[in-house]
Enzyme design. Structure first.
Site, PDB file in Angstrom:
ATOM      1  N   LYS A  15      -8.898  12.880  -6.658  1.00 13.62           N
ATOM      2  CA  LYS A  15      -9.167  13.451  -7.978  1.00 13.62           C
ATOM      3  C   LYS A  15      -8.823  12.464  -9.101  1.00 13.62           C
ATOM      4  O   LYS A  15      -8.898  12.814 -10.281  1.00 13.62           O
ATOM      5  CB  LYS A  15      -8.357  14.731  -8.169  1.00 13.62           C
ATOM      6  N   THR A  61      -3.185   4.318  -3.526  1.00 11.14           N
ATOM      7  CA  THR A  61      -2.743   5.485  -2.772  1.00 11.14           C
ATOM      8  C   THR A  61      -2.616   5.116  -1.297  1.00 11.14           C
ATOM      9  O   THR A  61      -2.767   3.949  -0.920  1.00 11.14           O
ATOM     10  CB  THR A  61      -3.711   6.669  -3.004  1.00 11.14           C
ATOM     11  N   LYS A  65       0.350   1.420  -0.552  1.00 15.67           N
ATOM     12  CA  LYS A  65       1.358   1.264  -1.605  1.00 15.67           C
ATOM     13  C   LYS A  65       2.353   0.155  -1.284  1.00 15.67           C
ATOM     14  O   LYS A  65       2.810  -0.563  -2.179  1.00 15.67           O
ATOM     15  CB  LYS A  65       2.091   2.581  -1.832  1.00 15.67           C
ATOM     16  N   GLU A  77      11.376  -1.934 -12.736  1.00 13.36           N
ATOM     17  CA  GLU A  77      12.604  -1.623 -12.000  1.00 13.36           C
ATOM     18  C   GLU A  77      12.370  -0.529 -10.967  1.00 13.36           C
ATOM     19  O   GLU A  77      12.864  -0.611  -9.843  1.00 13.36           O
ATOM     20  CB  GLU A  77      13.707  -1.193 -12.970  1.00 13.36           C
TER      21      GLU A  77
END
Length: 291
Positions: A15, A61, A65, A77
């Site tokens: 989405k 995604t 990742k 960070e």
């Protein structure tokens, strides 16, 4: 090109493009946002080529990742702590800045659901209020990595227990966070949950079990009427995990759509220096599911 994109596999269900379009419409900009299907063998090439051709920003995604973490020239960070990147921005000098907005998106959704009080503690109907807030995190991949640091720093009384189908990954993740200073975290082999006497205030499914039409194998007795059950995945109907939790008595259940929109809003902020409105987008997507 001057466009944005999300990279993943599977990607057809995403989405992200719709969410970006709604955010962009709100602030009056017009940019392309495309879905990019990748595999492990070509992800690095596709990502670099996207930015080489003028791409401005990317969402990452599952399952890339952790790959993206190593491809960025600079890291925020929170991305550094998570060792996982879900958002990339191309800077003016051409280098890539990696961020992880999963954690802040997750916390924002817990607040939207009224599962956290004004002191960022999980609301409980039990008395007395437990001194330690036990959280069970199922999964040790990129999604889990994105939410662990902010859970430990936001919910200051919490203790996270990680379980994973491959126990060595849970051990690795736990050891890493302990080494960088987080002490309220431990792990357990999945099968030992049957002997677990902890009462969990929050149970999080951070696996991709729903894609494979399965549910994590956790004991039913861990679910109580007061347990908050959250599946990072989302579907048109309840996910299989949420269905199972409700069947076993959970009164508080949520899927990951709110987190998805929340993390996307923080990605949008990184790219455009403007924070969009979240709730109308969640409502729109929910209603669109059933049209």
């Amino acid at each position: 090109m001057n466009s944005f994109a999300v990279f993943g596999n599977p990607i057809r269900h995403s989405k992200s493009a719709e969410i970006y379009a709604l955010f962009a419409h709100e602030i009056g900009i017009s940019k392309e946002y495309n879905l990019k299907l990748a595999v492990q063998d070509n992800f690095n090439y596709l990502l670099h080529n996207f930015f080489k051709l003028g791409g401005l920003g990317a969402n990452i995604t599952s399952p890339f990742k952790e790959n993206a973490y190593f491809l960025c020239n600079q890291l925020t960070e929170r991305a550094e702590k998570a060792r996982s990147v879900n958002t990339i921005k191309k800077l003016k000098n051409g280098t890539l800045l990696g961020d992880n907005t999963d954690g802040i998106g997750f916390i924002s959704d817990l607040k939207r659901l009224n599962w956290l009080d004004n002191n960022n503690q999980i609301i409980s109907n039990d008395a007395p209020i437990p001194m330690v807030t036990n959280i069970l995190l199922i999964g040790a991949g990129g999604a889990a990595k994105g939410i662990v640091p902010i859970l430990l720093t936001t919910i200051t009384t919490c203790h996270i227990n990680i379980v994973n189908r491959t126990f060595s990954r849970a051990q690795e993740l736990t050891s890493y966070y302990q080494e960088i200073g987080y002490k309220n975290i431990s792990c357990l082999p999945l099968y030992k949950l049957r002997y677990d006497t902890n009462k969990y205030s929050l149970i999080i499914n951070a696996t991709t079990s729903n894609i494979h039409n399965t549910i994590p194998k956790i004991p039913y007795f861990l679910i109580t009427p007061d347990t908050k059950c959250y599946d990072l995945f989302y579907t048109k109907q309840d996910t299989l995990f949420i269905t199972w939790c409700k069947k076993n008595g959970a009164n508080y259940c949520a899927d990951g759509l709110g987190m998805l929109v929340g993390q996307a809003a923080h990605s949008f902020l990184l790219w455009h220096n403007t924070f969009p409105t979240i709730n109308p987008v969640i409502d729109h997507l929910r209603s669109a599911f059933y049209m």
